[in-house]
Design a protein around this motif. Structure first.
Motif, PDB file in Angstrom:
ATOM      1  N   VAL A  18      57.952  28.843  72.167  1.00 29.76           N
ATOM      2  CA  VAL A  18      58.897  28.739  71.066  1.00 29.76           C
ATOM      3  C   VAL A  18      59.008  30.114  70.422  1.00 29.76           C
ATOM      4  N   ILE A  19      60.241  30.600  70.301  1.00 28.42           N
ATOM      5  CA  ILE A  19      60.479  31.863  69.624  1.00 28.42           C
ATOM      6  C   ILE A  19      61.292  31.589  68.374  1.00 28.42           C
ATOM      7  N   GLU A  20      61.183  32.482  67.401  1.00 28.04           N
ATOM      8  CA  GLU A  20      61.960  32.381  66.168  1.00 28.04           C
ATOM      9  C   GLU A  20      63.013  33.474  66.215  1.00 28.04           C
ATOM     10  N   HIS A  21      64.216  33.109  65.844  1.00 25.38           N
ATOM     11  CA  HIS A  21      65.288  34.102  65.770  1.00 25.38           C
ATOM     12  C   HIS A  21      66.289  33.646  64.719  1.00 25.38           C
ATOM     13  N   GLY A  22      66.551  34.499  63.776  1.00 23.24           N
ATOM     14  CA  GLY A  22      67.525  34.188  62.741  1.00 23.24           C
ATOM     15  C   GLY A  22      67.163  32.963  61.920  1.00 23.24           C
ATOM     16  N   GLY A  23      65.864  32.736  61.733  1.00 22.01           N
ATOM     17  CA  GLY A  23      65.419  31.596  60.944  1.00 22.01           C
ATOM     18  C   GLY A  23      65.436  30.277  61.692  1.00 22.01           C
ATOM     19  N   ARG A  24      65.711  30.315  62.988  1.00 28.32           N
ATOM     20  CA  ARG A  24      65.718  29.107  63.810  1.00 28.32           C
ATOM     21  C   ARG A  24      64.722  29.263  64.952  1.00 28.32           C
ATOM     22  N   GLU A  25      64.267  28.135  65.444  1.00 24.84           N
ATOM     23  CA  GLU A  25      63.352  28.152  66.582  1.00 24.84           C
ATOM     24  C   GLU A  25      64.095  27.766  67.852  1.00 24.84           C
ATOM     25  N   TYR A  26      63.760  28.457  68.930  1.00 27.54           N
ATOM     26  CA  TYR A  26      64.333  28.176  70.246  1.00 27.54           C
ATOM     27  C   TYR A  26      63.176  28.016  71.226  1.00 27.54           C
ATOM     28  N   THR A  27      63.276  27.025  72.079  1.00 27.48           N
ATOM     29  CA  THR A  27      62.241  26.772  73.071  1.00 27.48           C
ATOM     30  C   THR A  27      62.667  27.386  74.396  1.00 27.48           C
ATOM     31  N   ILE A  28      61.811  28.256  74.906  1.00 24.88           N
ATOM     32  CA  ILE A  28      62.059  28.953  76.159  1.00 24.88           C
ATOM     33  C   ILE A  28      61.158  28.327  77.215  1.00 24.88           C
ATOM     34  N   PRO A  29      61.717  27.888  78.347  1.00 25.21           N
ATOM     35  CA  PRO A  29      60.875  27.261  79.358  1.00 25.21           C
ATOM     36  C   PRO A  29      59.858  28.235  79.938  1.00 25.21           C
ATOM     37  N   ALA A  30      58.785  27.682  80.473  1.00 22.51           N
ATOM     38  CA  ALA A  30      57.805  28.507  81.179  1.00 22.51           C
ATOM     39  C   ALA A  30      58.532  29.227  82.309  1.00 22.51           C
ATOM     40  N   PRO A  31      58.082  30.422  82.679  1.00 22.53           N
ATOM     41  CA  PRO A  31      58.794  31.200  83.700  1.00 22.53           C
ATOM     42  C   PRO A  31      59.125  30.422  84.977  1.00 22.53           C
ATOM     43  N   LYS A  32      58.242  29.593  85.437  1.00 21.94           N
ATOM     44  CA  LYS A  32      58.498  28.841  86.671  1.00 21.94           C
ATOM     45  C   LYS A  32      59.488  27.699  86.461  1.00 21.94           C
ATOM     46  N   ASP A  33      59.811  27.378  85.212  1.00 23.11           N
ATOM     47  CA  ASP A  33      60.734  26.291  84.905  1.00 23.11           C
ATOM     48  C   ASP A  33      62.130  26.771  84.523  1.00 23.11           C
ATOM     49  N   VAL A  34      62.351  28.071  84.570  1.00 16.53           N
ATOM     50  CA  VAL A  34      63.674  28.619  84.264  1.00 16.53           C
ATOM     51  C   VAL A  34      64.630  28.173  85.369  1.00 16.53           C
ATOM     52  N   PRO A  35      65.849  27.757  85.024  1.00 10.97           N
ATOM     53  CA  PRO A  35      66.802  27.306  86.047  1.00 10.97           C
ATOM     54  C   PRO A  35      67.058  28.376  87.113  1.00 10.97           C
TER      55      PRO A  35
END
Length: 82
Positions: A18-35
């Protein structure tokens, strides 16, 4: 936890980050789960959209980001996988 530590942990455990950007959280998949489609992506915009997924991408666009803001988000996402 540093971005590098989070990246190593995400790859080792296969858990999203989970990263924070602009006051919001975004969930980034694990590297092996990236489309797989990121391999054929033509530019950073396509890559970020694929990594975030359509729901998070739409939520991000609703913030009416600037090019500079997008570049900052793309950099944060790129550090997760490195």
């Amino acid at each position: 936890m540093s971005a590098k530590t989070a990246s190593v942990e995400a790859e080792a455990t296969g858990t999203p980050t989970v990263i924070e950007h602009g006051g919001r959280e975004y969930t980034i998949p694990a590297p092996k789960d990236v489309p797989l489609e990121v391999v054929w992506a033509q530019d950073d915009t396509d890559i970020v959209r694929l990594v975030l997924g359509e729901d998070q991408w739409s939520r991000y666009l609703a913030t009416r980001p600037t090019l500079g803001d997008f570049q900052a988000l793309a950099e944060k996402i790129n550090t997760v996988g490195n």
